[in-house]
Design a protein around this motif. Structure first.
Motif, short mmCIF file in Angstrom:
data_model
loop_
_atom_site.label_atom_id
_atom_site.label_comp_id
_atom_site.label_asym_id
_atom_site.label_seq_id
_atom_site.Cartn_x
_atom_site.Cartn_y
_atom_site.Cartn_z
N ARG A 152 0.82 -1.12 0.03
CA ARG A 152 0.11 0.14 0.14
C ARG A 152 1.04 1.32 -0.01
O ARG A 152 1.90 1.17 0.61
CB ARG A 152 -0.84 0.19 1.17
CG ARG A 152 -1.72 -1.09 1.32
CD ARG A 152 -2.53 -0.90 2.90
NE ARG A 152 -3.28 -2.22 2.98
CZ ARG A 152 -4.70 -2.11 3.67
NH1 ARG A 152 -5.11 -0.76 3.93
NH2 ARG A 152 -5.46 -3.18 3.71
N CYS A 153 0.56 2.42 -0.48
CA CYS A 153 1.06 3.51 -0.64
C CYS A 153 0.08 4.46 0.34
O CYS A 153 -0.88 4.42 -0.06
CB CYS A 153 1.01 4.17 -2.27
SG CYS A 153 1.80 5.97 -1.96
N ILE A 154 0.66 5.22 1.08
CA ILE A 154 -0.22 5.84 2.15
C ILE A 154 -0.61 6.92 1.65
O ILE A 154 -1.66 7.77 2.28
CB ILE A 154 0.65 6.19 3.49
CG1 ILE A 154 1.80 7.10 3.26
CG2 ILE A 154 0.99 4.85 4.14
CD1 ILE A 154 2.37 7.70 4.81
N TRP B 18 -5.42 6.62 0.74
CA TRP B 18 -4.11 5.53 0.32
C TRP B 18 -4.61 4.83 -0.77
O TRP B 18 -5.58 5.04 -1.24
CB TRP B 18 -3.96 4.66 1.39
CG TRP B 18 -4.98 3.93 1.88
CD1 TRP B 18 -6.10 4.18 2.64
CD2 TRP B 18 -5.53 2.70 1.44
NE1 TRP B 18 -7.14 3.09 2.78
CE2 TRP B 18 -6.56 2.37 2.01
CE3 TRP B 18 -4.81 1.62 0.58
CZ2 TRP B 18 -7.29 0.91 1.96
CZ3 TRP B 18 -5.29 0.41 0.37
CH2 TRP B 18 -6.38 -0.01 0.79
N HIS B 19 -3.64 4.10 -1.58
CA HIS B 19 -3.89 3.27 -2.75
C HIS B 19 -3.18 2.28 -2.88
O HIS B 19 -2.09 2.17 -1.92
CB HIS B 19 -3.70 3.87 -3.96
CG HIS B 19 -2.42 4.70 -4.02
ND1 HIS B 19 -1.29 3.91 -4.89
CD2 HIS B 19 -1.90 5.72 -4.04
CE1 HIS B 19 -0.35 4.44 -5.12
NE2 HIS B 19 -0.54 5.59 -4.46
N TRP B 20 -3.45 1.17 -3.48
CA TRP B 20 -2.62 -0.11 -3.58
C TRP B 20 -1.28 0.19 -4.57
O TRP B 20 -1.66 1.04 -5.41
CB TRP B 20 -3.44 -1.20 -4.33
CG TRP B 20 -4.62 -1.48 -3.35
CD1 TRP B 20 -5.89 -1.32 -3.55
CD2 TRP B 20 -4.55 -2.09 -2.31
NE1 TRP B 20 -6.56 -1.86 -2.63
CE2 TRP B 20 -5.86 -2.67 -1.75
CE3 TRP B 20 -3.48 -3.11 -1.47
CZ2 TRP B 20 -6.27 -3.17 -0.73
CZ3 TRP B 20 -3.96 -3.67 -0.39
CH2 TRP B 20 -5.15 -3.85 -0.06
N ALA C 27 4.97 1.41 -8.02
CA ALA C 27 3.59 1.41 -7.53
C ALA C 27 3.06 2.58 -8.28
O ALA C 27 1.80 2.90 -8.14
CB ALA C 27 3.80 1.89 -5.89
N HIS C 28 3.64 3.47 -8.97
CA HIS C 28 2.90 4.79 -9.50
C HIS C 28 3.21 4.85 -10.88
O HIS C 28 2.30 5.39 -11.60
CB HIS C 28 3.65 6.28 -8.89
CG HIS C 28 3.16 6.07 -7.34
ND1 HIS C 28 3.93 5.45 -6.56
CD2 HIS C 28 2.22 6.69 -6.92
CE1 HIS C 28 3.50 5.78 -4.94
NE2 HIS C 28 2.44 6.42 -5.34
N LEU C 29 4.58 4.60 -11.71
CA LEU C 29 4.78 5.08 -12.78
C LEU C 29 4.65 3.86 -13.92
O LEU C 29 4.96 2.57 -13.61
CB LEU C 29 6.34 5.59 -13.04
CG LEU C 29 6.33 6.72 -11.75
CD1 LEU C 29 7.79 7.33 -12.22
CD2 LEU C 29 5.32 7.95 -12.08
N ALA D 287 -0.07 14.30 -3.07
CA ALA D 287 0.76 14.01 -2.01
C ALA D 287 1.90 13.15 -2.58
O ALA D 287 3.09 13.06 -2.06
CB ALA D 287 0.02 13.65 -0.49
N CYS D 288 1.44 12.04 -3.52
CA CYS D 288 2.24 10.84 -3.87
C CYS D 288 3.55 11.79 -4.66
O CYS D 288 4.58 11.41 -4.60
CB CYS D 288 1.56 10.15 -4.69
SG CYS D 288 0.49 9.02 -3.75
N LEU D 289 3.08 12.81 -5.52
CA LEU D 289 4.24 13.20 -6.21
C LEU D 289 5.12 14.41 -5.70
O LEU D 289 5.76 15.01 -6.49
CB LEU D 289 3.49 13.63 -7.50
CG LEU D 289 3.54 12.40 -8.49
CD1 LEU D 289 2.67 11.54 -7.92
CD2 LEU D 289 3.02 13.21 -9.83
ZN LIG Z 1 1.25 6.76 -3.89
#
Ligand SMILES: [Zn+2]
Length: 245
Positions: free
Chosen positions: A73-75, A82-84, A194-196, A209-211
């Motif tokens: 998980r990414c908080i 949050w996301h997987w 997890a993202h790209l 916030a993730c970026l």
């Molecule tokens: Zn994230």
């Protein structure tokens, strides 16, 4: 570190080999977490039917529970955002489009007369609810669909194995999958997986916030969309950055 990674989870590349192509309704691909969640839900439904018990039906009025996926998980924003740790599908070896199929449908007059107590003299094919339709179906034609994720390889493979087609209009042969392939990349950057997408563009919906502290990554801009499955559920909508197209 913004990722919560359980024991046995590693960066993964998941590749579906396609017979021809896949039909989407949106400009970006199918989410891996959505695919895994729907498979778990299907399994739960089948088990409930066999045991003769009830399962909670999907309803836009109740907040769905989060299923336990074999993914990190990414908080995200540190609260409910949050996301997987998994991307949406990315087409590999894509044949440049646009590729558009059309399908048509018209009401079956005989079936209508069997279902209805009283029919009007004419059920118009030109107007109204039962008019005949010609609908475009945009296709993505490519050899493989690729996802990146951080998760437990064996558990992800076991869930994907039974899936033989994805996307829209599967009954007419679209999105037919010939095989699944999962490769482990233990030395890769988990945040990136997890993202790209391959190539470094944002490959899923993510809270802004993730970026932070990641420079100016290409994204699809701001919007309101789901962050985790079921993505279309109203309670899942949140202000997010959209995947780059
Ligand atoms: Zn994230």
């Amino acid at each position: 570190m913004t990722l919560q990674i359980a024991a046995g989870m590693v960066p993964l590349v998941i590749r579906a080999r396609l017979a021809a192509g896949v039909a989407y309704a949106v400009p970006w691909g199918i989410s891996l977490d959505g695919l895994l969640a729907s498979e778990i839900r299907e399994n739960t439904k089948t088990a409930s039917k066999e045991a003769g018990t009830d399962y909670p039906p999907y309803s836009p009025d109740t907040v769905p529970e989060d299923l336990d996926l074999p993914l990190a998980r990414c908080i995200g924003d540190g609260a409910d955002g949050w996301h997987w740790a998994a991307t949406f599908a990315y087409p590999e070896d894509e044949v440049p489009g646009p590729h558009v199929q059309y399908w048509s449908a018209r009401p079956d007059q005989q079936a209508l007369s069997q279902m209805a107590h009283r029919l009007p003299a004419l059920v118009s094919e030109r107007q109204g609810r039962y008019r005949s339709r010609v609908m475009p179906l945009p296709l993505t034609v490519c050899r493989h669909l690729v996802w990146r994720a951080v998760g437990q390889p064996a558990a992800v493979a076991a869930l994907l194995e039974p899936i033989i087609s994805i996307g829209k209009k599967r009954g007419t042969g679209n999105g037919h999958i010939l095989s699944w392939e999962i490769t482990e990349h233990p030395d890769a950057d988990p945040w990136e997986f997890a993202h790209l997408h391959p190539g470094g563009k944002l490959g899923r919906t993510a809270p802004a916030a993730c970026l932070h502290e990641r420079g100016n990554l290409p994204t699809g801009g701001k919007g309101r969309m789901g962050l985790r499955p079921p993505y279309m559920h109203p309670s899942r909508r949140a202000p997010v950055l959209l995947p780059a197209t």
